[in-house]
Design an enzyme around this catalytic site. Structure first.
Site, PDB file in Angstrom:
ATOM      1  N   HIS A 185      28.194   4.906 -65.835  1.00 32.94           N
ATOM      2  CA  HIS A 185      28.932   3.813 -65.194  1.00 32.94           C
ATOM      3  C   HIS A 185      28.026   2.636 -64.835  1.00 32.94           C
ATOM      4  O   HIS A 185      28.157   2.022 -63.767  1.00 32.94           O
ATOM      5  CB  HIS A 185      29.686   4.319 -63.955  1.00 32.94           C
ATOM      6  CG  HIS A 185      30.687   5.401 -64.230  1.00 32.94           C
ATOM      7  ND1 HIS A 185      31.443   5.451 -65.384  1.00 32.94           N
ATOM      8  CD2 HIS A 185      31.066   6.503 -63.496  1.00 32.94           C
ATOM      9  CE1 HIS A 185      32.255   6.516 -65.346  1.00 32.94           C
ATOM     10  NE2 HIS A 185      32.031   7.170 -64.222  1.00 32.94           N
ATOM     11  N   HIS A 243      38.885   3.752 -62.252  1.00 36.18           N
ATOM     12  CA  HIS A 243      38.523   5.152 -62.023  1.00 36.18           C
ATOM     13  C   HIS A 243      39.384   5.789 -60.927  1.00 36.18           C
ATOM     14  O   HIS A 243      38.879   6.527 -60.068  1.00 36.18           O
ATOM     15  CB  HIS A 243      37.038   5.216 -61.657  1.00 36.18           C
ATOM     16  CG  HIS A 243      36.365   6.501 -62.019  1.00 36.18           C
ATOM     17  ND1 HIS A 243      36.769   7.710 -61.514  1.00 36.18           N
ATOM     18  CD2 HIS A 243      35.324   6.765 -62.835  1.00 36.18           C
ATOM     19  CE1 HIS A 243      35.973   8.657 -61.996  1.00 36.18           C
ATOM     20  NE2 HIS A 243      35.095   8.113 -62.808  1.00 36.18           N
ATOM     21  N   GLU A 289      41.033   7.579 -67.553  1.00 33.87           N
ATOM     22  CA  GLU A 289      40.273   6.333 -67.652  1.00 33.87           C
ATOM     23  C   GLU A 289      40.401   5.795 -69.074  1.00 33.87           C
ATOM     24  O   GLU A 289      39.781   6.325 -69.990  1.00 33.87           O
ATOM     25  CB  GLU A 289      38.808   6.594 -67.322  1.00 33.87           C
ATOM     26  CG  GLU A 289      38.600   7.194 -65.943  1.00 33.87           C
ATOM     27  CD  GLU A 289      37.265   7.919 -65.855  1.00 33.87           C
ATOM     28  OE1 GLU A 289      36.216   7.284 -66.002  1.00 33.87           O
ATOM     29  OE2 GLU A 289      37.280   9.157 -65.665  1.00 33.87           O
TER      30      GLU A 289
HETATM   31  C1  BGC Z   1      32.756  10.940 -65.839  1.00 36.95           C
HETATM   32  C2  BGC Z   1      32.351  12.172 -65.055  1.00 36.95           C
HETATM   33  C3  BGC Z   1      31.819  11.733 -63.726  1.00 36.95           C
HETATM   34  C4  BGC Z   1      32.887  10.916 -63.019  1.00 36.95           C
HETATM   35  C5  BGC Z   1      32.412  10.378 -61.685  1.00 36.95           C
HETATM   36  C6  BGC Z   1      33.811  10.204 -65.071  1.00 36.95           C
HETATM   37  O1  BGC Z   1      34.175   9.033 -65.748  1.00 36.95           O
HETATM   38  O2  BGC Z   1      33.230  11.249 -67.129  1.00 36.95           O
HETATM   39  O3  BGC Z   1      31.372  12.908 -65.755  1.00 36.95           O
HETATM   40  O4  BGC Z   1      31.460  12.836 -62.931  1.00 36.95           O
HETATM   41  O5  BGC Z   1      33.259   9.827 -63.825  1.00 36.95           O
HETATM   42  O6  BGC Z   1      31.274   9.645 -61.842  1.00 36.95           O
END
Ligand code: BGC
Length: 349
Positions: free
Chosen positions: A106, A180, A313
Site C-alpha cells: 500500500h 479499503h 478492493e
Molecule cells: C492486503 C492484505 C493486508 C491488508 C491490510 C490487503 O489489501 O491484501 O495482505 O493485510 O490489505 O493491509
C-alpha cells in the site's frame, strides 16, 4: 437527500479534520478527509432487526491515525504489494519503502491513506457526493513525477456508493487506487463474516507465493477453492488453505473487459437479509477476509478479530509494475488514470 459537515478532530500538526455525512435513499454514509476514508454506512435490515453500521471503523480520529489494517482508507499511489519494493520504468529503477518484509504494501508508511485531502461536498440530481483532492509531489514515497488525484465518493437515491478515481501525472508513474473498506453485513462488531455467502464474477485468480507476491501465473478457478462463480459460504473451503493464509487474500480476475463497468462480486448475509453488489472498471478485485485483524479496538464496544470483516478492493493486480504480462496501469502526461466502482446495497425479508 442531505449533506452534513462537522469537525472530526485535529491532527498533531494542528490541521482540522472534517467528517461528512451523506444521506440518500435509505442509507447514511460518512467519510472523513483524513485518508479520504469511509467511516460508516448505516443501512436497514431486511429481517426487521433495524439499522446497522456495516463498516468497520473507529469511534474517533485517533483510531484512524493508528489504523494498521487500513480500515476504510483510500490507498495510493499503488494499492497492494510491489515485489522487493522496487520497479523499473523506462530504464530507471525506483526504490520504494519496504514495509511488508522485503516488499512494499500500500505504498509504504506514508501513502495516501495517511494524508489530509482537500475536500468539497456537493449535490447532483441522483445523489450526494464528496470530492477529495490530493497533490503528491515528485518522488513521494519513491514514485516518479508529480501526481494529482481526484477521488469522488457519493451516495445515490438508489442506495449505491459511487466511486470515481482520476489521476493526472507530469511523468509516467504506475497508479493503482482503491478503497479499503471492511464490511460486515450483519453490522460491525457483530461477529465474523464466515457465514456470509459470496459470488465472484471471476473465472481466474492471480497466483501468489507465500509472501502474497504474484508468481506471474493466472490460474482458472474451475472447481477449486477459489471458485466463487456459484454462490457459496465464504469459509466453505477455508480448510483447504495452509494455516498461514487462513482465508482469502487474493486478487481475482474480473470477467469481461477492463475499462467497462461490469459486475465483480455479490455478498449476502442470510442473518441480516442484506446484500452488496460490486461493479468495477478495474481488471481485478482483492478479496480479503480480514485474516490479519488482531484485537483492533473499533467503534464503541467493538473489538475486531480475525474474519470480522471482509474487503472487496477493486484494483489492478498486485506487483503490476514488475509484470509486463498483467494489464498495465502506468499513467503518463496526456494518458490519465480513470477508474470507477459501484457498491449497491439491498435487503430482503
Ligand atoms: C492486503 C492484505 C493486508 C491488508 C491490510 C490487503 O489489501 O491484501 O495482505 O493485510 O490489505 O493491509
Amino acid at each position: 437527500m442531505h449533506i452534513k459537515e462537522k469537525k472530526f478532530g485535529v491532527l498533531p500538526n494542528g490541521k482540522k479534520v472534517k467528517l461528512y455525512t451523506l444521506s440518500a435513499g435509505d442509507l447514511q454514509f460518512s467519510l472523513t478527509d483524513f485518508g479520504a476514508t469511509w467511516t460508516s454506512l448505516i443501512i436497514p435490515s431486511g429481517k426487521g432487526k433495524g439499522k446497522d453500521d456495516v463498516l468497520l471503523g473507529y469511534s474517533c480520529l485517533d483510531g484512524y491515525l493508528n489504523n494498521q489494517p487500513y480500515i476504510g482508507v483510500t490507498v495510493g499511489r499503488f494499492a497492494n504489494r510491489i515485489k522487493n519494493a522496487a520497479f523499473t520504468l523506462n530504464g530507471k529503477k525506483y526504490q520504494l519503502e519496504a514495509n511488508d518484509g522485503k516488499n512494499s504494501l500500500h505504498s509504504g508508511s506514508r501513502g495516501f491513506d495517511k494524508l489530509l485531502w482537500k475536500s468539497k461536498a456537493y449535490e447532483e440530481d441522483e445523489g450526494v457526493y464528496v470530492r477529495f483532492e490530493l497533490t503528491s509531489p515528485e518522488g513521494d514515497s519513491g514514485f516518479p513525477g508529480k501526481l494529482k488525484a481526484s477521488v469522488c465518493y457519493g451516495l445515490t437515491k438508489s442506495n449505491e456508493i459511487i466511486c470515481d478515481y482520476q489521476v493526472k501525472v507530469d511523468a509516467p508513474c504506475p497508479v493503482n487506487l482503491t478503497n479499503h473498506a471492511y464490511f460486515n453485513l450483519n453490522g460491525e462488531g457483530r461477529g465474523d463474516i464466515l457465514s456470509h455467502e459470496a459470488v465472484l464474477y471471476c473465472s481466474s485468480y492471480v497466483e501468489v507465493d507465500k509472501y502474497a507476491i504474484p508468481t506471474g501465473k493466472i490460474i482458472p478457478v474451475d472447481g477449486n477453492k477459489f471458485d466463487f462463480t456459484k454462490r457459496k459460504k465464504i469459509d466453505s473451503d477455508f480448510s483447504k488453505f495452509p494455516v498461514k493464509f487462513n482465508g482469502y487474500d487474493h486478487c481475482f480476475v474480473v470477467d469481461g473487459e477492463p475499462g467497462k463497468l461490469r459486475p465483480c462480486a455479490e455478498v449476502y448475509s442470510n442473518e441480516s437479509g442484506r446484500s452488496m453488489k460490486v461493479f468495477t472498471t478495474q481488471p481485478g478485485v482483492q478479496f480479503y477476509t480480514g485474516n490479519h485483524l488482531q484485537k483492533v479496538t473499533g467503534k464503541p464496544g467493538s473489538v475486531y478479530t480475525k474474519h470480522t470483516g471482509f474487503c472487496m478492493e477493486t484494483q489492478h493486480f498486485p506487483d503490476t509494475p514488475n509484470r509486463i504480462s498483467f494489464p498495465q496501469c502506468t499513467a503518463s502526461p496526456g494518458n490519465d488514470y480513470h477508474e470507477k466502482a459501484v457498491f449497491k446495497f439491498d435487503w430482503y425479508s
